[in-house]
Design a protein around this motif. Structure first.
Motif, PDB file in Angstrom:
ATOM      1  N   SER A 243       0.827  -1.198   0.000  1.00 17.46           N
ATOM      2  CA  SER A 243       0.000   0.000   0.000  1.00 17.46           C
ATOM      3  C   SER A 243       0.867   1.256   0.000  1.00 17.46           C
ATOM      4  CB  SER A 243      -0.901   0.001   1.239  1.00 17.46           C
ATOM      5  OG  SER A 243      -1.622   1.209   1.342  1.00 17.46           O
ATOM      6  N   LEU A 244       0.306   2.339  -0.540  1.00 21.41           N
ATOM      7  CA  LEU A 244       0.975   3.635  -0.471  1.00 21.41           C
ATOM      8  C   LEU A 244       0.679   4.351   0.852  1.00 21.41           C
ATOM      9  CD1 LEU A 244       0.414   4.909  -4.126  1.00 21.41           C
ATOM     10  CD2 LEU A 244       2.561   4.157  -3.094  1.00 21.41           C
TER      11      LEU A 244
ATOM     12  N   GLU B 134      -0.658   2.078 -12.524  1.00 22.91           N
ATOM     13  CA  GLU B 134       0.782   2.334 -12.658  1.00 22.91           C
ATOM     14  C   GLU B 134       1.116   3.821 -12.523  1.00 22.91           C
ATOM     15  OE1 GLU B 134       2.335   0.853 -16.294  1.00 22.91           O
ATOM     16  OE2 GLU B 134       2.013  -1.247 -15.787  1.00 22.91           O
ATOM     17  N   GLU B 135       0.236   4.673 -13.035  1.00 19.51           N
ATOM     18  CA  GLU B 135       0.519   6.105 -13.005  1.00 19.51           C
ATOM     19  C   GLU B 135       0.552   6.651 -11.576  1.00 19.51           C
ATOM     20  OE1 GLU B 135      -2.158   8.179 -15.537  1.00 19.51           O
ATOM     21  OE2 GLU B 135      -1.376   7.280 -17.379  1.00 19.51           O
ATOM     22  N   GLU B 136      -0.122   5.965 -10.664  1.00 20.37           N
ATOM     23  CA  GLU B 136      -0.124   6.386  -9.264  1.00 20.37           C
ATOM     24  C   GLU B 136       1.033   5.785  -8.471  1.00 20.37           C
ATOM     25  OE1 GLU B 136      -4.095   6.306  -7.292  1.00 20.37           O
ATOM     26  OE2 GLU B 136      -4.729   5.363  -9.164  1.00 20.37           O
ATOM     27  N   TYR B 137       1.695   4.800  -9.055  1.00 21.74           N
ATOM     28  CA  TYR B 137       2.711   4.049  -8.303  1.00 21.74           C
ATOM     29  C   TYR B 137       3.943   3.914  -9.189  1.00 21.74           C
ATOM     30  CZ  TYR B 137       3.628   0.887  -4.315  1.00 21.74           C
ATOM     31  OH  TYR B 137       4.093   0.308  -3.148  1.00 21.74           O
ATOM     32  N   GLU B 138       4.850   4.859  -9.054  1.00 21.12           N
ATOM     33  CA  GLU B 138       6.026   4.857  -9.914  1.00 21.12           C
ATOM     34  C   GLU B 138       6.957   3.705  -9.575  1.00 21.12           C
ATOM     35  OE1 GLU B 138       7.884   8.663  -9.730  1.00 21.12           O
ATOM     36  OE2 GLU B 138       6.186   9.696 -10.691  1.00 21.12           O
TER      37      GLU B 138
ATOM     38  N   VAL C 267      -0.618  -3.646  -8.959  1.00 25.71           N
ATOM     39  CA  VAL C 267      -0.354  -2.465  -9.780  1.00 25.71           C
ATOM     40  C   VAL C 267      -0.670  -2.823 -11.228  1.00 25.71           C
ATOM     41  CG1 VAL C 267       1.350  -0.748 -10.451  1.00 25.71           C
ATOM     42  CG2 VAL C 267       1.437  -1.751  -8.160  1.00 25.71           C
ATOM     43  N   ILE C 268      -1.655  -2.158 -11.814  1.00 19.45           N
ATOM     44  CA  ILE C 268      -2.137  -2.561 -13.138  1.00 19.45           C
ATOM     45  C   ILE C 268      -1.965  -1.438 -14.155  1.00 19.45           C
ATOM     46  CG2 ILE C 268      -3.765  -4.249 -12.208  1.00 19.45           C
ATOM     47  CD1 ILE C 268      -5.999  -2.211 -12.698  1.00 19.45           C
TER      48      ILE C 268
END
Length: 295
Positions: free
Chosen positions: A73-74, A131-135, A110-111
């Motif tokens: 999780s972030l 993916e754009e939220e999770y580099e 992560v999709i």
């Protein structure tokens, strides 16, 4: 040496046990039991009949707020809560003499949001993240932390931890990240699920499942074997692996999956994660015979 397991979900099913648990089966994987008394009954039968135990998180239903711990999780508080739940589960699994504890990985998944995920039914909104939220660098660092912590817990409680591969993205099936982590934390192992890999290969056409299976075979501890049909929709989940099921009709090529794995690694556990109730006794024997012939 290859060992064979069957699965029990929600409760100890006497009919399934008497039918599926033959002399060729050495263990049972348990998951999501509704009541503590069912867990206790399972332990008593395991001791009496001398079968091995595997635990699929969660052993007891609703012991954690989600189906799977969101270790990637972030949200830092979410990570702490997830690891607390995992440690409690690892501790208990170790105390009852389980051979292993299995966790789904990665969670959240992560999709690539450019792909069509409409066929998949995710259990809740926090199970996936784009993916754009999770580099990549942040994902890499959190994976490193997760493997390090799980390795520490594995050593602390002296139990094998197995990561069941969920939906992957290019962070994990391209490059060396996953391989490097498995090399560095060699006490952690993988579970490859034939049905999940089949679904992913039909959604993400950049995913080369044959190459991935071959590369991951040496790190694999457990195989979850069942079939699933993927056409315009996904259905017939947890269908038994039968030689007659045709790839051209949307079924997974189980024979190819098993052939790749067994050519690289025969020291695995194979779990028949299927709905055996839809089979005749002859068909169940055929399923066992066919899968076991690869090892």
């Amino acid at each position: 040496m290859t060992e064979y397991f069957i699965g029990m979900h929600c409760r100890f099913d006497d009919i399934k046990y008497k039918r599926d648990y033959t002399s060729r089966i050495s263990g049972i994987e348990f998951c999501n039991f509704n009541e503590q008394k069912e867990i206790q009954r399972m332990l008593e039968i395991a001791k009496k009949d001398n079968f091995k135990i595997g635990v699929h998180f969660p052993l007891k239903k609703a012991s954690y707020k989600y189906r799977d711990p969101l270790l990637l999780s972030l949200d830092k508080d979410e990570i702490l809560e997830a690891f607390e739940a995992v440690e409690n589960e690892i501790k208990y699994a170790s105390e009852i003499g389980a051979e292993y504890l299995l966790l789904h990985f990665p969670k959240p998944m992560v999709i690539d949001e450019r792909l069509n995920w409409e066929k998949c039914k995710f259990s809740h909104k926090d199970e996936t993240i784009g993916e754009e939220e999770y580099e990549f660098e942040e994902f890499k660092n959190q994976c490193q932390y997760t493997f390090e912590k799980l390795s520490e817990l594995s050593k602390k409680y002296k139990i094998q931890i197995v990561l069941e591969i969920e939906m992957l993205n290019k962070y994990l099936y391209r490059g060396k990240l996953l391989k490097d982590l498995l090399e560095e934390y060699s006490d952690l192992k993988l579970c490859l699920d034939s049905a999940r890999i089949h679904v992913l290969s039909n959604i993400d056409y950049n995913f080369d499942y044959k190459t991935f299976i071959k590369e991951m075979a040496k790190y694999t501890y457990l195989l979850h074997i069942s079939n699933i049909n993927v056409t315009d929709v996904i259905d017939n989940g947890h269908h038994p692996a039968l030689i007659k099921l045709n790839e051209q009709d949307g079924w997974s090529n189980i024979g190819e999956f098993l052939n790749i794995i067994s050519s690289e690694n025969k020291d695995v556990k194979v779990l028949f994660e299927h709905r055996s109730d839809i089979l005749t006794e002859d068909e169940l024997k055929e399923c066992y015979d066919w899968v076991m012939s690869y090892f």
